[in-house]
Design a protein around this motif. Sequence first.
Motif, PDB file in Angstrom:
ATOM      1  N   ALA A 201       0.838  -1.203   0.000  1.00 18.20           N
ATOM      2  CA  ALA A 201       0.000   0.000   0.000  1.00 18.20           C
ATOM      3  C   ALA A 201       0.875   1.257   0.000  1.00 18.20           C
ATOM      4  O   ALA A 201       0.592   2.225  -0.728  1.00 18.20           O
ATOM      5  CB  ALA A 201      -0.930  -0.001   1.209  1.00 18.20           C
ATOM      6  N   ASP A 202       1.929   1.252   0.799  1.00 15.11           N
ATOM      7  CA  ASP A 202       2.837   2.405   0.841  1.00 15.11           C
ATOM      8  C   ASP A 202       3.488   2.637  -0.520  1.00 15.11           C
ATOM      9  O   ASP A 202       3.614   3.781  -0.980  1.00 15.11           O
ATOM     10  CB  ASP A 202       3.924   2.188   1.896  1.00 15.11           C
ATOM     11  N   LEU A 203       3.906   1.550  -1.161  1.00 11.31           N
ATOM     12  CA  LEU A 203       4.556   1.657  -2.472  1.00 11.31           C
ATOM     13  C   LEU A 203       3.599   2.225  -3.517  1.00 11.31           C
ATOM     14  O   LEU A 203       3.963   3.129  -4.288  1.00 11.31           O
ATOM     15  CB  LEU A 203       5.052   0.278  -2.906  1.00 11.31           C
ATOM     16  N   LEU A 204       2.374   1.730  -3.541  1.00 12.35           N
ATOM     17  CA  LEU A 204       1.402   2.184  -4.545  1.00 12.35           C
ATOM     18  C   LEU A 204       0.991   3.635  -4.302  1.00 12.35           C
ATOM     19  O   LEU A 204       0.878   4.420  -5.244  1.00 12.35           O
ATOM     20  CB  LEU A 204       0.174   1.277  -4.533  1.00 12.35           C
ATOM     21  N   ARG A 205       0.748   3.978  -3.047  1.00 10.49           N
ATOM     22  CA  ARG A 205       0.372   5.368  -2.738  1.00 10.49           C
ATOM     23  C   ARG A 205       1.481   6.333  -3.137  1.00 10.49           C
ATOM     24  O   ARG A 205       1.232   7.392  -3.710  1.00 10.49           O
ATOM     25  CB  ARG A 205       0.077   5.516  -1.242  1.00 10.49           C
ATOM     26  N   LYS A 206       2.717   5.962  -2.808  1.00 12.69           N
ATOM     27  CA  LYS A 206       3.856   6.819  -3.155  1.00 12.69           C
ATOM     28  C   LYS A 206       3.960   6.977  -4.652  1.00 12.69           C
ATOM     29  O   LYS A 206       4.174   8.093  -5.166  1.00 12.69           O
ATOM     30  CB  LYS A 206       5.144   6.236  -2.584  1.00 12.69           C
ATOM     31  N   ASP A 207       3.821   5.889  -5.390  1.00 12.62           N
ATOM     32  CA  ASP A 207       3.916   5.966  -6.846  1.00 12.62           C
ATOM     33  C   ASP A 207       2.784   6.797  -7.419  1.00 12.62           C
ATOM     34  O   ASP A 207       2.995   7.576  -8.357  1.00 12.62           O
ATOM     35  CB  ASP A 207       3.885   4.559  -7.451  1.00 12.62           C
TER      36      ASP A 207
END
Length: 217
Positions: A201-207
């Motif tokens: 979730a952190d990776l997708l939100r950041k991207d």
Amino acid sequence: MINVLCFGDSNTNGSNPAGGRHARDVRWPGRLQRLLGDDWYVIEEGLGGRTTVFDNPIEPHRNGLAALPGALITHRPLDYVILSLGTNDMKTMFQADARVIAAGIDMLVHEVKITDNRGAPTPRIVIVSPIYIKPGISTSGYIGFDERAVELSHRLAGEYRQVAEREGCLFLDAAQIAEASDLDKLHMDGENHARFATAMADLLRKDRTTGSRDARR
């Protein structure tokens, strides 16, 4: 709606090391949906025994390359495709080293890129390097693994990262976040599904935030 396809094996399907299958709200795709919220649609496409590109005569219909186009077409348009495979490629019958398994992931990336996304841009691809296999796998009851798979599982991340960098994909090393249960040496328990989902979730939100900012420039 931001559409996310989770294409993986038994750890995406939610095999429970204690037996059976984790509930939807325990499996990492279900947890990911809850973390991301209603603006996102997380699609679970996990199958136990699935490989990147190999046919398994003992477990048919597990070739990821054969199954991926149908999943892409079914669920398009897609914004993200998460490729979480490689563990089953480590079975002895395939005689695949880390470079060969990474080449299989590379073929899946290519398939995502060439499949029409119903006129939308090519989805962002997330390559996931699997969690480590734990010692004792050869006596765990899962046919096809021997102890060589333990060492091999530690070699994948570097090869996967190279594919991600070369192909412009996002990358997540699951072994730095989660681990297999001591019960079966292969699958995540609920706590580790939660860790994985949070990192994803952190990776997708950041991207998504970075991509939106870049688009405004």
